[in-house]
Design a protein around this motif. Sequence first.
Motif, PDB file in Angstrom:
ATOM      1  N   GLY A 278     -14.176 -21.113 -31.549  1.00  0.00           N
ATOM      2  CA  GLY A 278     -14.438 -22.477 -31.126  1.00  0.00           C
ATOM      3  C   GLY A 278     -13.850 -23.536 -32.026  1.00  0.00           C
ATOM      4  N   GLY A 279     -13.098 -23.129 -33.036  1.00  0.00           N
ATOM      5  CA  GLY A 279     -12.517 -24.069 -33.978  1.00  0.00           C
ATOM      6  C   GLY A 279     -13.271 -24.075 -35.292  1.00  0.00           C
ATOM      7  N   GLY A 280     -12.654 -24.583 -36.309  1.00  0.00           N
ATOM      8  CA  GLY A 280     -13.276 -24.630 -37.627  1.00  0.00           C
ATOM      9  C   GLY A 280     -12.282 -24.262 -38.703  1.00  0.00           C
ATOM     10  N   ALA A 281     -12.769 -24.217 -39.939  1.00  0.00           N
ATOM     11  CA  ALA A 281     -11.901 -23.918 -41.075  1.00  0.00           C
ATOM     12  C   ALA A 281     -11.391 -22.480 -40.988  1.00  0.00           C
ATOM     13  CB  ALA A 281     -12.658 -24.130 -42.381  1.00  0.00           C
ATOM     14  N   SER A 282     -10.162 -22.278 -41.450  1.00  0.00           N
ATOM     15  CA  SER A 282      -9.564 -20.942 -41.417  1.00  0.00           C
ATOM     16  C   SER A 282      -9.759 -20.227 -42.750  1.00  0.00           C
ATOM     17  CB  SER A 282      -8.072 -21.024 -41.090  1.00  0.00           C
ATOM     18  OG  SER A 282      -7.383 -21.738 -42.098  1.00  0.00           O
ATOM     19  N   ILE A 283      -9.672 -18.902 -42.706  1.00  0.00           N
ATOM     20  CA  ILE A 283      -9.731 -18.033 -43.874  1.00  0.00           C
ATOM     21  C   ILE A 283      -8.389 -17.337 -43.984  1.00  0.00           C
ATOM     22  CG2 ILE A 283     -10.903 -16.051 -44.922  1.00  0.00           C
ATOM     23  CD1 ILE A 283     -13.339 -16.740 -43.185  1.00  0.00           C
ATOM     24  N   ALA A 284      -7.835 -17.269 -45.173  1.00  0.00           N
ATOM     25  CA  ALA A 284      -6.507 -16.690 -45.363  1.00  0.00           C
ATOM     26  C   ALA A 284      -6.585 -15.373 -46.119  1.00  0.00           C
ATOM     27  CB  ALA A 284      -5.606 -17.664 -46.120  1.00  0.00           C
ATOM     28  N   PHE A 285      -5.830 -14.384 -45.640  1.00  0.00           N
ATOM     29  CA  PHE A 285      -5.621 -13.119 -46.340  1.00  0.00           C
ATOM     30  C   PHE A 285      -4.111 -12.948 -46.505  1.00  0.00           C
ATOM     31  CE2 PHE A 285      -9.627 -12.650 -44.148  1.00  0.00           C
ATOM     32  CZ  PHE A 285     -10.443 -11.990 -45.064  1.00  0.00           C
ATOM     33  N   THR A 286      -3.649 -12.806 -47.730  1.00  0.00           N
ATOM     34  CA  THR A 286      -2.233 -12.544 -47.968  1.00  0.00           C
ATOM     35  C   THR A 286      -2.010 -11.041 -47.948  1.00  0.00           C
ATOM     36  OG1 THR A 286      -1.927 -14.549 -49.267  1.00  0.00           O
ATOM     37  CG2 THR A 286      -0.308 -12.803 -49.558  1.00  0.00           C
ATOM     38  N   MET A 287      -1.177 -10.583 -47.022  1.00  0.00           N
ATOM     39  CA  MET A 287      -0.909  -9.162 -46.858  1.00  0.00           C
ATOM     40  C   MET A 287       0.396  -8.814 -47.545  1.00  0.00           C
ATOM     41  SD  MET A 287      -2.181  -8.286 -43.004  1.00  0.00           S
ATOM     42  CE  MET A 287      -2.025  -6.542 -43.403  1.00  0.00           C
ATOM     43  N   GLY A 288       0.322  -7.905 -48.511  1.00  0.00           N
ATOM     44  CA  GLY A 288       1.483  -7.500 -49.271  1.00  0.00           C
ATOM     45  C   GLY A 288       2.030  -6.155 -48.831  1.00  0.00           C
ATOM     46  N   HIS A 289       3.033  -5.691 -49.530  1.00  0.00           N
ATOM     47  CA  HIS A 289       3.744  -4.450 -49.220  1.00  0.00           C
ATOM     48  C   HIS A 289       2.823  -3.245 -49.365  1.00  0.00           C
ATOM     49  CE1 HIS A 289       7.270  -2.035 -48.675  1.00  0.00           C
ATOM     50  NE2 HIS A 289       7.334  -1.604 -49.915  1.00  0.00           N
ATOM     51  N   GLY A 290       2.571  -2.553 -48.237  1.00  0.00           N
ATOM     52  CA  GLY A 290       1.706  -1.379 -48.241  1.00  0.00           C
ATOM     53  C   GLY A 290       0.236  -1.679 -48.067  1.00  0.00           C
TER      54      GLY A 290
END
Length: 208
Positions: free
Chosen positions: A159-171
């Motif tokens: 419904g909208g709102g603040a996002s959460i970030a995950f940085t995905m690396g090699h492997g």
Amino acid sequence: MSVEFQGDLFDLASAPVLGRLRGSVARTELADGAWVDVRRSWVTGAGEVLRALVRDVPWRAEQRTMYDRVVDVPRLVHTYAADDALPHRVLGSARQALTNHYLPELGDSFATAGCCFYRDGRDSVAWHGDRIGRGATDDTMVAILSFGDPRRLLLRPEGGGASIAFTMGHGDLLVMGGSCQRTWQHSVPKARSAGPRISVQFRPAGVF
């Protein structure tokens, strides 16, 4: 297809090996029964897998209609059905390991393997949830294995709102579970500077 990679970054000389999942996965609980699991460096020696994906996957470009015109989808794609041979043996081992680990929660096996090739920072995927088929009505899981340059995966409430970030690396491995596909959306935004990255998304049958 020819793509240049940095050999020291993508450990091209090492044979790929899967790490363990039990006791090595960090879970982040989200709202409305959704959660995200992350297992860093689940595949070591992942450079060999990356090269096989670039070389052997029959990549295709797609187009979509946006408003009154047809535009290119900003990434290359291919999907392997449950019975298709995968382009590297470690991917088959990964799919089975995911099934073994998550079966008590999922109640099903991981089956298909969707591949996305983000050639540089201009490639991306917009906000969406895997809501076609079972994912539209029932809790399910999508497991993403990442190879190549790090990229951010964002999640936000449906419904909208603040996002959460995950940085995905090699492997790295990231698993979205619980109600995540129904109650949250995810995206891979464009990046100012990024090299090639390939994601492999394992899903149960009937989830798109």
